[in-house]
Design a protein around this motif. Sequence first.
Motif, PDB file in Angstrom:
ATOM      1  N   PHE A  12      57.710  36.941 -93.388  1.00 27.30           N
ATOM      2  CA  PHE A  12      58.118  35.583 -92.667  1.00 27.30           C
ATOM      3  C   PHE A  12      57.050  35.457 -91.703  1.00 27.30           C
ATOM      4  CE2 PHE A  12      59.888  33.359 -89.372  1.00 27.30           C
ATOM      5  CZ  PHE A  12      60.770  32.433 -90.038  1.00 27.30           C
ATOM      6  N   PRO A  13      56.584  34.208 -91.508  1.00 29.22           N
ATOM      7  CA  PRO A  13      57.079  32.965 -92.130  1.00 29.22           C
ATOM      8  C   PRO A  13      56.376  32.585 -93.460  1.00 29.22           C
ATOM      9  CG  PRO A  13      55.527  32.523 -90.310  1.00 29.22           C
ATOM     10  CD  PRO A  13      55.576  33.818 -90.385  1.00 29.22           C
ATOM     11  N   GLU A  14      56.498  31.442 -93.867  1.00 35.28           N
ATOM     12  CA  GLU A  14      55.753  31.033 -95.231  1.00 35.28           C
ATOM     13  C   GLU A  14      54.392  31.547 -95.268  1.00 35.28           C
ATOM     14  OE1 GLU A  14      55.262  27.317 -98.474  1.00 35.28           O
ATOM     15  OE2 GLU A  14      56.788  27.267 -96.685  1.00 35.28           O
ATOM     16  N   PRO A  15      53.609  32.013 -96.202  1.00 35.69           N
ATOM     17  CA  PRO A  15      52.201  32.436 -96.089  1.00 35.69           C
ATOM     18  C   PRO A  15      51.559  31.283 -96.561  1.00 35.69           C
ATOM     19  CG  PRO A  15      53.203  33.366 -97.929  1.00 35.69           C
ATOM     20  CD  PRO A  15      54.540  32.775 -97.442  1.00 35.69           C
ATOM     21  N   ALA A  16      50.291  31.491 -96.360  1.00 33.15           N
ATOM     22  CA  ALA A  16      49.073  30.641 -97.046  1.00 33.15           C
ATOM     23  C   ALA A  16      48.317  31.492 -98.096  1.00 33.15           C
ATOM     24  CB  ALA A  16      48.392  30.174 -96.012  1.00 33.15           C
ATOM     25  N   VAL A  17      48.362  30.991 -99.286  1.00 31.04           N
ATOM     26  CA  VAL A  17      47.637  31.668-100.350  1.00 31.04           C
ATOM     27  C   VAL A  17      46.555  30.969-100.718  1.00 31.04           C
ATOM     28  CG1 VAL A  17      48.187  32.583-102.679  1.00 31.04           C
ATOM     29  CG2 VAL A  17      49.980  32.422-101.212  1.00 31.04           C
ATOM     30  N   SER A  18      45.482  31.635-101.089  1.00 34.77           N
ATOM     31  CA  SER A  18      44.007  31.159-101.509  1.00 34.77           C
ATOM     32  C   SER A  18      43.620  32.286-102.634  1.00 34.77           C
ATOM     33  CB  SER A  18      43.064  30.835-100.428  1.00 34.77           C
ATOM     34  OG  SER A  18      42.941  32.075 -99.594  1.00 34.77           O
ATOM     35  N   TRP A  19      42.627  31.528-103.507  1.00 36.61           N
ATOM     36  CA  TRP A  19      41.908  32.359-104.365  1.00 36.61           C
ATOM     37  C   TRP A  19      40.430  32.232-103.982  1.00 36.61           C
ATOM     38  CZ3 TRP A  19      44.603  34.831-108.577  1.00 36.61           C
ATOM     39  CH2 TRP A  19      45.489  34.787-108.680  1.00 36.61           C
ATOM     40  N   VAL A  25      46.665  36.775 -99.374  1.00 41.26           N
ATOM     41  CA  VAL A  25      47.795  35.984 -98.750  1.00 41.26           C
ATOM     42  C   VAL A  25      47.800  36.312 -97.333  1.00 41.26           C
ATOM     43  CG1 VAL A  25      50.463  36.535 -98.615  1.00 41.26           C
ATOM     44  CG2 VAL A  25      49.189  36.696-100.950  1.00 41.26           C
ATOM     45  N   ARG A  26      47.873  35.307 -96.626  1.00 40.86           N
ATOM     46  CA  ARG A  26      47.702  35.512 -94.991  1.00 40.86           C
ATOM     47  C   ARG A  26      49.136  34.798 -94.383  1.00 40.86           C
ATOM     48  NH1 ARG A  26      46.524  31.624 -91.075  1.00 40.86           N
ATOM     49  NH2 ARG A  26      45.763  32.526 -89.099  1.00 40.86           N
ATOM     50  N   ASN A  27      49.409  35.860 -93.503  1.00 39.83           N
ATOM     51  CA  ASN A  27      50.532  35.306 -92.687  1.00 39.83           C
ATOM     52  C   ASN A  27      50.032  34.849 -91.346  1.00 39.83           C
ATOM     53  OD1 ASN A  27      52.647  35.734 -90.635  1.00 39.83           O
ATOM     54  ND2 ASN A  27      53.789  37.126 -91.768  1.00 39.83           N
ATOM     55  N   PRO A  28      50.589  33.446 -91.079  1.00 41.84           N
ATOM     56  CA  PRO A  28      50.032  32.790 -89.966  1.00 41.84           C
ATOM     57  C   PRO A  28      50.435  33.188 -88.781  1.00 41.84           C
ATOM     58  CG  PRO A  28      51.982  31.423 -91.181  1.00 41.84           C
ATOM     59  CD  PRO A  28      51.423  32.727 -91.760  1.00 41.84           C
ATOM     60  N   THR A  29      51.568  33.771 -88.382  1.00 43.05           N
ATOM     61  CA  THR A  29      52.022  34.413 -87.342  1.00 43.05           C
ATOM     62  C   THR A  29      51.487  35.627 -86.974  1.00 43.05           C
ATOM     63  OG1 THR A  29      54.110  33.504 -87.545  1.00 43.05           O
ATOM     64  CG2 THR A  29      54.106  35.153 -85.935  1.00 43.05           C
ATOM     65  N   THR A  30      51.270  36.709 -87.821  1.00 44.95           N
ATOM     66  CA  THR A  30      50.614  37.852 -87.503  1.00 44.95           C
ATOM     67  C   THR A  30      49.214  38.039 -87.572  1.00 44.95           C
ATOM     68  OG1 THR A  30      50.960  38.606 -89.767  1.00 44.95           O
ATOM     69  CG2 THR A  30      52.622  39.136 -88.197  1.00 44.95           C
ATOM     70  N   ASN A  31      48.632  36.867 -88.229  1.00 42.55           N
ATOM     71  CA  ASN A  31      47.188  36.811 -88.540  1.00 42.55           C
ATOM     72  C   ASN A  31      46.750  37.892 -89.415  1.00 42.55           C
ATOM     73  OD1 ASN A  31      44.747  35.432 -88.446  1.00 42.55           O
ATOM     74  ND2 ASN A  31      44.059  36.743 -86.556  1.00 42.55           N
ATOM     75  N   GLU A  32      47.686  38.252 -90.219  1.00 41.95           N
ATOM     76  CA  GLU A  32      47.357  39.561 -91.069  1.00 41.95           C
ATOM     77  C   GLU A  32      47.091  39.034 -92.550  1.00 41.95           C
ATOM     78  OE1 GLU A  32      49.612  43.474 -91.828  1.00 41.95           O
ATOM     79  OE2 GLU A  32      50.500  41.839 -93.051  1.00 41.95           O
ATOM     80  N   THR A  33      45.944  39.261 -93.173  1.00 43.02           N
ATOM     81  CA  THR A  33      45.631  38.945 -94.499  1.00 43.02           C
ATOM     82  C   THR A  33      45.635  40.145 -95.427  1.00 43.02           C
ATOM     83  OG1 THR A  33      43.205  39.233 -93.956  1.00 43.02           O
ATOM     84  CG2 THR A  33      43.933  37.112 -93.678  1.00 43.02           C
ATOM     85  N   LEU A  34      46.220  39.771 -96.690  1.00 47.98           N
ATOM     86  CA  LEU A  34      46.349  40.632 -97.661  1.00 47.98           C
ATOM     87  C   LEU A  34      45.460  40.202 -98.905  1.00 47.98           C
ATOM     88  CD1 LEU A  34      50.250  41.381 -97.631  1.00 47.98           C
ATOM     89  CD2 LEU A  34      48.357  42.663 -96.300  1.00 47.98           C
TER      90      LEU A  34
END
Length: 324
Positions: free
Chosen positions: A176-183, A229-238
């Motif tokens: 949470f919240p909705e993530p941003a996904v990119s390729w 996959v990026r979490n915009p609140t935690t600024n964490e990218t997977l």
Amino acid sequence: MGPCCGSLGTLGVSGAQTAHAAALWSCALLLGLLRLCACVEENCIVGIVGQPVSLPCVQPQMTTSANVSVEWWRGEEVVLRSTWRGDGVVEEWSINRASTPPDGPLSGDVSLQLPAVVLTERAERYRLLATSENRSAELCSVCLRTAARFSAPLLRREEPPPGGQTAFWCQSGGGFPEPAVSWLLDGGEDPPEGSVWTRAAVLPDSLLYNVTSRLTLNVSAGASVSCVVRNPTTNETLTSTNGLAEVTRGPVVTSRASEAMWIFSTVLCAVVGVMVSVGIVYQIHLDRVSKRKKREFQKHLNTGGNKGRPEEEEVKLERKETDV
């Protein structure tokens, strides 16, 4: 007294009353702008679901106080109540095992410590109210924004039919919240337009998200394909590359305002400072006008009284001559 503190006096002059009302309105406007400025600049503490978090509040002046009661509020609900008695005893009550540092009466640290963050859809505001000798004041106001980490992306390659395109599937969930996904292709190239399909769904009876993304394109057997996959609140990218997952964690402290918002808040605070200075100068001017009019009014009274005495003496003298 100034325009924000009380009336200018008891002079019956309509012009002074009008100026006083205008000064009160200016004071209210200044206070509103100051509050807006503070809200714009404010950052939120980010709490990770299930992990402890501390909402900072340090008030060194409270170390010299006795018989003080402090309360942490979340909206309209009291989360913690603590009483510092004069004999050094601290009595504390809370919900969900919330607490404050045990050395608070000595250090002035009254930060609210939550043992486990509970997920909320929106940011929540926590306020610290202190009461001493029947006087209450809000000492701290902290914004808490919650987030949940997503699982490492699961990247799967689907072999194409003869003459068809290769499909890559990327799945992650529980965040949470909705993530941003990119390729990314070959370590940095963006995929062709229209080749990506992404869907984020909320889990039943929960605020957590599951996300699924598909990339369809013609690609060679040895090409590198990455799902991010990026979490915009935690600024964490997977990141998962051809089945190998990589995690890059950003700082999970505060969610900072954008640069444009920071510039706006700086300009707004500068304007407020100028208005406060003008208000102080205007206050001094009103005080001087009030004192001057008081002196003129008193002088007028004294002058009128002196003129009346000779007339009274002439009347008395005429009466004596008539009697004789």
